[in-house]
Design a protein around this motif. Structure first.
Motif, PDB file in Angstrom:
ATOM      1  N   LEU A  69      24.497 -36.879 -23.329  1.00  0.00           N
ATOM      2  CA  LEU A  69      23.949 -37.283 -22.039  1.00  0.00           C
ATOM      3  C   LEU A  69      23.474 -38.733 -22.084  1.00  0.00           C
ATOM      4  O   LEU A  69      23.661 -39.492 -21.115  1.00  0.00           O
ATOM      5  CB  LEU A  69      22.798 -36.352 -21.649  1.00  0.00           C
ATOM      6  N   ARG A  72      26.567 -40.884 -21.837  1.00  0.00           N
ATOM      7  CA  ARG A  72      27.124 -40.873 -20.481  1.00  0.00           C
ATOM      8  C   ARG A  72      26.300 -41.758 -19.542  1.00  0.00           C
ATOM      9  O   ARG A  72      26.849 -42.486 -18.710  1.00  0.00           O
ATOM     10  CB  ARG A  72      27.196 -39.436 -19.955  1.00  0.00           C
ATOM     11  N   ALA A  73      24.981 -41.696 -19.657  1.00  0.00           N
ATOM     12  CA  ALA A  73      24.131 -42.554 -18.833  1.00  0.00           C
ATOM     13  C   ALA A  73      24.396 -44.023 -19.137  1.00  0.00           C
ATOM     14  O   ALA A  73      24.456 -44.864 -18.233  1.00  0.00           O
ATOM     15  CB  ALA A  73      22.660 -42.218 -19.055  1.00  0.00           C
ATOM     16  N   LEU A  76      27.962 -45.020 -17.744  1.00  0.00           N
ATOM     17  CA  LEU A  76      27.965 -45.146 -16.288  1.00  0.00           C
ATOM     18  C   LEU A  76      27.179 -46.383 -15.861  1.00  0.00           C
ATOM     19  O   LEU A  76      27.595 -47.100 -14.938  1.00  0.00           O
ATOM     20  CB  LEU A  76      27.384 -43.888 -15.628  1.00  0.00           C
ATOM     21  N   GLU A 100      27.320 -34.874 -13.500  1.00  0.00           N
ATOM     22  CA  GLU A 100      27.422 -36.203 -12.895  1.00  0.00           C
ATOM     23  C   GLU A 100      26.154 -36.600 -12.150  1.00  0.00           C
ATOM     24  O   GLU A 100      25.822 -37.787 -12.082  1.00  0.00           O
ATOM     25  CB  GLU A 100      28.635 -36.269 -11.960  1.00  0.00           C
ATOM     26  N   ASP A 103      24.049 -37.902 -14.864  1.00  0.00           N
ATOM     27  CA  ASP A 103      24.611 -39.182 -15.288  1.00  0.00           C
ATOM     28  C   ASP A 103      24.091 -40.299 -14.393  1.00  0.00           C
ATOM     29  O   ASP A 103      23.619 -41.336 -14.865  1.00  0.00           O
ATOM     30  CB  ASP A 103      26.143 -39.169 -15.186  1.00  0.00           C
ATOM     31  N   GLU A 176      35.763 -39.649 -15.578  1.00  0.00           N
ATOM     32  CA  GLU A 176      35.641 -39.650 -17.033  1.00  0.00           C
ATOM     33  C   GLU A 176      36.367 -40.847 -17.639  1.00  0.00           C
ATOM     34  O   GLU A 176      35.910 -41.426 -18.635  1.00  0.00           O
ATOM     35  CB  GLU A 176      36.176 -38.343 -17.612  1.00  0.00           C
ATOM     36  N   LEU A 179      34.154 -43.883 -17.390  1.00  0.00           N
ATOM     37  CA  LEU A 179      33.116 -43.873 -18.417  1.00  0.00           C
ATOM     38  C   LEU A 179      33.685 -44.245 -19.779  1.00  0.00           C
ATOM     39  O   LEU A 179      33.098 -45.050 -20.518  1.00  0.00           O
ATOM     40  CB  LEU A 179      32.450 -42.497 -18.486  1.00  0.00           C
TER      41      LEU A 179
END
Length: 550
Positions: A69, A72-73, A76, A100, A103, A176, A179
């Motif tokens: 996580l 992903r943050a 993004l 999401e 995210d 995805e 990212l």
């Protein structure tokens, strides 16, 4: 002063969105000067427990650790940076429940952008108003909303769309892939404070247009503090999320508090009572916490699998959004689960008042007592505090209260009396200090946990050429709590039937806003100034129990 950093205590008239808002905020001074810094929950847990499961998606199945996580943050946030989006810029999300949402929320917590969470149940005209008001520069959307997103892009001048396609392999999923392409790019780190806005949540307005409640980092933190302890949230919490994450109930009861504590959030893409019971009863899922509005609890209690479902691992089950009927409370109590009731609003983070489950039956109808980091009072017409059991308007204050409405200084000024938020709800407090919501001073009613404001529906009804006057009221529904009844006065010589009215509204309004029935009258009751007396309409029609819209 920019709406993303102003507060009502400073100047309610300052809440006007400026076209140069993003650029102004990016050049704003860093955190300090007495402001409380906003800390990064996910980065903290990545440093301390990187392999701990943070998010579990049920459909399609996927498990993400805090390290996942965090990454992903970061990616993004880096992607937003490649688009030139930074502090104060808005990013909209039109998607079903999924990772999401988190995210985006935590990416905004790093780069300073603001997430605009869209209700996917709304029609294009409703979404168009919201997007023109918030002016996002990016719209992230589920693949099933592609046509809607493309129409909104043209109508609202949104520069960029990014599609989420969970059915595709990661490399074929545009979201995805975006990212992955930013994995090695630097992620921005803005020095944000509790006063910075991280999310805008639009609530239906009494004037017929929704208002964007600004949610700050501080509001999210204080909601975690308010709810975490009474709900028993900790690192061992595993919560099943069934409410939509665009809604404060889905995002903040208790998903954000769970992630703040280092627990695990289990995401159901959309609610199904049978599936929810299977997940709760499955020992492999380890569900300890659950939150819903009354309708999901009712639908699960009525499901044939309810009696046989193992509920023994469920330590905390919260209910809010509407009064919970005794039959629902009793059905779950009979299975050993005492539902925790409370009161809150989008504008209040949402938790304000909480009823301990040990009082759920004894204090039926009460929303409980004020939470630790919130204040509440009941105010009479003269502006003074009401005595015990005297009915007045509920006002709340505290660090969990919104600074105001995006681009709406008028609405912000009207909502506050100094530091007190006027809820618009008529309430009383008994001799033991328990609060009761007894009526709504505003005309809003709640259908299936969703707020519906009659003025918005009435605006649509007035588009019918046969209609001379229209008034919408909430009437009781066994299924939805309340549903709308459209009381109409027709022009001379005109005829109109229920199906035509509902078809007309269905093309322009989300399903939960549709009136379930109509009543044709000769005239609407009005007072001396011409205002429609809706209390008279409620008295006349609230006893009717026509079938609700499914």
């Amino acid at each position: 002063m920019n709406p993303a950093t102003a507060t009502h205590a400073q100047d309610p008239a300052a809440f006007v969105a400026d076209p140069a808002a993003g650029a102004a905020l990016r050049s704003a001074r860093p955190a300090g000067h007495g402001a409380v810094r906003a800390y990064d929950w996910i980065a903290h847990h990545r440093a301390h427990r990187p392999s701990k499961e943070a998010v579990r998606e049920l459909s399609p199945p996927r498990s993400l650790s805090y390290a996942d996580l965090d990454r992903r943050a970061d990616t993004l946030a880096a992607y937003l940076n490649t688009l030139g989006l930074g502090r104060g810029d808005r990013v909209a999300l039109l998607a079903h429940n999924g990772v999401e949402t988190f995210d985006l929320q935590f990416a905004c917590g790093r780069g300073g952008a603001i997430a605009v969470l869209l209700n996917w149940r709304l029609t294009v005209p409703e979404l168009e108003y919201i997007l023109k008001d918030s002016a996002p520069r990016l719209l992230i959307h589920d693949v099933e909303f592609t046509d809607t997103a493309q129409v909104l892009q043209r109508l609202c001048g949104i520069p960029t769309l990014l599609c989420i396609d969970k059915r595709a392999a990661a490399e074929a999923n545009p979201y995805e892939a975006a990212l992955a392409a930013c994995r090695d790019k630097p992620a921005p780190r803005e020095a944000l404070t509790h006063d910075d806005v991280v999310t805008i949540m639009y609530t239906s307005g009494t004037t017929g247009h929704p208002k964007g409640a600004m949610i700050t980092h501080g509001m999210n933190f204080w909601n975690c503090a308010n709810l975490g302890t009474p709900a028993g949230v900790g690192q061992d919490t595993v919560q099943l999320v069934i409410l939509p994450l665009f809604h404060t109930g889905g995002l903040n009861c208790y998903a954000n508090p769970v992630l703040h504590a280092g627990g695990t959030v289990v995401i159901m893409r959309s609610f199904d009572p049978g599936q929810a019971l299977r997940v709760i009863g499955d020992p492999a899922q380890r569900i300890s916490h659950f939150f819903g509005v009354p309708a999901p609890y009712q639908f699960m209690a009525q499901h044939p699998d309810f009696a046989a479902t193992d509920l023994s691992r469920l330590r905390s089950a919260g209910v809010g959004g509407a009064p919970c009927a005794l039959t629902i409370l009793q059905a779950w109590a009979d299975r050993g689960v005492l539902l925790m009731q409370g009161f809150g609003m989008t504008e209040t983070s949402p938790a304000c008042i909480f009823l301990d489950p040990v009082d759920a039956i004894r204090k039926l109808g009460s929303t409980g007592k004020v939470l630790m980091h919130t204040e509440a009072r009941i105010v009479n017409d003269a502006g003074g505090d009401c005595a015990a059991n005297e009915i007045g308007e509920l006002w709340v204050a505290g660090p969990n209260i919104t600074p105001g409405y995006w681009n709406r200084p008028d609405a912000t000024a009207a909502a506050f009396e100094g530091r007190w938020l006027k809820t618009g709800d008529a309430a009383r407090q008994d001799d033991e200090g328990f609060f009761y919501i007894v009526d709504r001073w505003k005309d809003m009613y709640i259908s299936g946990g969703e707020n519906v404001y009659p003025a918005e529906v009435e605006n649509v009804l007035y588009q019918l050429p046969q209609v001379a006057e229209a008034a919408v009221i909430g009437v009781p529904s066994d299924k939805w709590g309340e549903v709308g009844l459209a009381v109409l006065v027709l022009k001379p010589g005109q005829r109109l039937d229920r199906d035509s009215v509902i078809a007309h509204c269905g093309a322009r309004l989300a399903r939960f806003k549709l009136p379930r029935d109509i009543a044709i009258v000769d005239a609407l009751p009005r007072n001396a100034t011409g205002k429609v007396l809706k209390r008279e309409l409620r008295r006349q029609f609230s006893g009717g129990q026509a079938p609700a819209i499914a």
